[in-house]
Scaffold this motif. Structure first.
Motif, short mmCIF file in Angstrom:
data_model
loop_
_atom_site.label_atom_id
_atom_site.label_comp_id
_atom_site.label_asym_id
_atom_site.label_seq_id
_atom_site.Cartn_x
_atom_site.Cartn_y
_atom_site.Cartn_z
N ARG A 174 0.84 -1.21 0.00
CA ARG A 174 0.00 0.00 0.00
C ARG A 174 0.87 1.26 0.00
O ARG A 174 0.66 2.17 -0.78
CB ARG A 174 -0.89 0.03 1.24
N TYR A 175 1.84 1.27 0.91
CA TYR A 175 2.70 2.44 1.02
C TYR A 175 3.49 2.68 -0.26
O TYR A 175 3.58 3.81 -0.74
CB TYR A 175 3.64 2.31 2.22
N LYS A 176 4.03 1.62 -0.85
CA LYS A 176 4.80 1.76 -2.09
C LYS A 176 3.94 2.33 -3.22
O LYS A 176 4.40 3.20 -3.97
CB LYS A 176 5.39 0.41 -2.52
N LYS A 177 2.70 1.85 -3.34
CA LYS A 177 1.80 2.35 -4.40
C LYS A 177 1.51 3.84 -4.20
O LYS A 177 1.56 4.62 -5.16
CB LYS A 177 0.48 1.57 -4.41
N TRP A 178 1.16 4.23 -2.98
CA TRP A 178 0.82 5.63 -2.73
C TRP A 178 2.05 6.52 -2.84
O TRP A 178 1.96 7.63 -3.35
CB TRP A 178 0.12 5.80 -1.38
N ASP A 179 3.20 6.02 -2.40
CA ASP A 179 4.42 6.81 -2.51
C ASP A 179 4.82 6.99 -3.98
O ASP A 179 5.23 8.08 -4.38
CB ASP A 179 5.56 6.14 -1.73
N SER A 180 4.62 5.96 -4.77
CA SER A 180 4.89 6.06 -6.21
C SER A 180 3.96 7.08 -6.86
O SER A 180 4.40 7.89 -7.69
CB SER A 180 4.72 4.68 -6.86
N ALA A 181 2.69 7.05 -6.48
CA ALA A 181 1.73 8.03 -7.01
C ALA A 181 2.12 9.44 -6.61
O ALA A 181 2.06 10.38 -7.42
CB ALA A 181 0.32 7.71 -6.52
N LEU A 182 2.55 9.60 -5.36
CA LEU A 182 2.96 10.92 -4.88
C LEU A 182 4.17 11.43 -5.67
O LEU A 182 4.20 12.59 -6.08
CB LEU A 182 3.30 10.85 -3.39
N ASN A 183 5.12 10.55 -5.93
CA ASN A 183 6.30 10.95 -6.71
C ASN A 183 5.92 11.33 -8.14
O ASN A 183 6.48 12.27 -8.70
CB ASN A 183 7.35 9.84 -6.70
N GLU A 184 4.95 10.61 -8.71
CA GLU A 184 4.48 10.96 -10.06
C GLU A 184 3.83 12.34 -10.06
O GLU A 184 4.06 13.16 -10.95
CB GLU A 184 3.49 9.91 -10.56
N ILE A 185 3.03 12.60 -9.04
CA ILE A 185 2.37 13.90 -8.93
C ILE A 185 3.41 15.02 -8.78
O ILE A 185 3.30 16.06 -9.43
CB ILE A 185 1.36 13.90 -7.75
N TYR A 186 4.43 14.79 -7.95
CA TYR A 186 5.51 15.78 -7.82
C TYR A 186 6.15 16.06 -9.17
O TYR A 186 6.45 17.20 -9.50
CB TYR A 186 6.61 15.29 -6.87
N GLY A 187 6.40 15.00 -9.94
CA GLY A 187 7.00 15.17 -11.25
C GLY A 187 6.16 16.05 -12.16
O GLY A 187 6.69 16.92 -12.86
N VAL A 188 4.87 15.83 -12.15
CA VAL A 188 3.96 16.64 -12.96
C VAL A 188 3.97 18.08 -12.47
O VAL A 188 4.05 19.02 -13.27
CB VAL A 188 2.52 16.05 -12.93
N LEU A 189 3.89 18.25 -11.16
CA LEU A 189 3.87 19.61 -10.60
C LEU A 189 5.19 20.34 -10.87
O LEU A 189 5.19 21.55 -11.10
CB LEU A 189 3.58 19.57 -9.10
N ARG A 190 6.29 19.61 -10.85
CA ARG A 190 7.59 20.23 -11.13
C ARG A 190 7.59 20.87 -12.51
O ARG A 190 8.16 21.92 -12.72
CB ARG A 190 8.70 19.17 -11.03
N GLY A 191 6.90 20.23 -13.47
CA GLY A 191 6.81 20.77 -14.81
C GLY A 191 5.77 21.87 -14.95
O GLY A 191 5.88 22.71 -15.84
#
Length: 170
Positions: free
Chosen positions: A90-107
């Motif tokens: 569960r934690y890995k999935k949500w952490d991966s999603a969070l990192n993806e969101i950060y990547g989008v926001l960074r752009g």
């Protein structure tokens, strides 16, 4: 219209994930049914990608992760090792999603807004870890302590995913 398409997409994906099969006609060839479902799913995905905002796209992605993770509920009634494994997944999935969101926001965000977000995240990580430590301290030294700790990290990270999408995406 966008909500309807998103709902249809979520339903199609959810049904696909849990392996539901339609009983519309008993004599329909399974392979052709699967092909039609895949074609419909692709059409809905393409159509929704054209008209759905990034915010709605990511809310839908997060909802799908939640549906996918429902399968872990079975493990939560097993052994402590099963519960720990489910919590870690569960934690890995949500952490991966969070990192993806950060990547989008960074752009998407300006450099000054991104700097503010980074500072906010430093505080959020500290708060997340303190919350998990406090939640698990009730079971200090027990076999459930790491399960509670990791589940708290997962829940807080899930909430943060939705917060960032709501607050920063358009």
């Amino acid at each position: 219209m966008i909500k309807k398409l998103s709902g249809i997409l979520l339903l199609v994906v959810a049904l696909g994930l849990i392996g539901c099969k339609s009983n519309v006609a008993k004599n329909v060839d399974t392979d052709s049914s699967k092909t039609k479902v895949e074609e419909n799913k692709n059409e809905v995905t393409q159509e929704s990608n054209k008209k759905v905002s990034k915010k709605q796209e990511y809310k839908t992605k997060l909802d799908i992760i939640g549906v996918e993770l429902k399968k872990l509920d079975v493990k939560d009634s097993g052994t402590t090792a099963d519960m720990r494994e489910a919590a870690n997944e569960r934690y890995k999935k949500w952490d991966s999603a969070l990192n993806e969101i950060y990547g989008v926001l960074r752009g998407d965000l300006s450099s000054s807004d991104m700097k503010k977000l980074q500072n906010e995240e430093i505080q959020w990580i500290s708060d997340r870890d303190a919350k998990a430590k406090k939640a698990s301290s009730e079971m200090k030294g027990g076999t459930m302590e790491p399960v509670i700790y990791i589940n708290s990290l997962a829940d807080t990270t899930k909430q943060r995913c939705y917060e960032l999408v709501e607050k920063y995406m358009k």
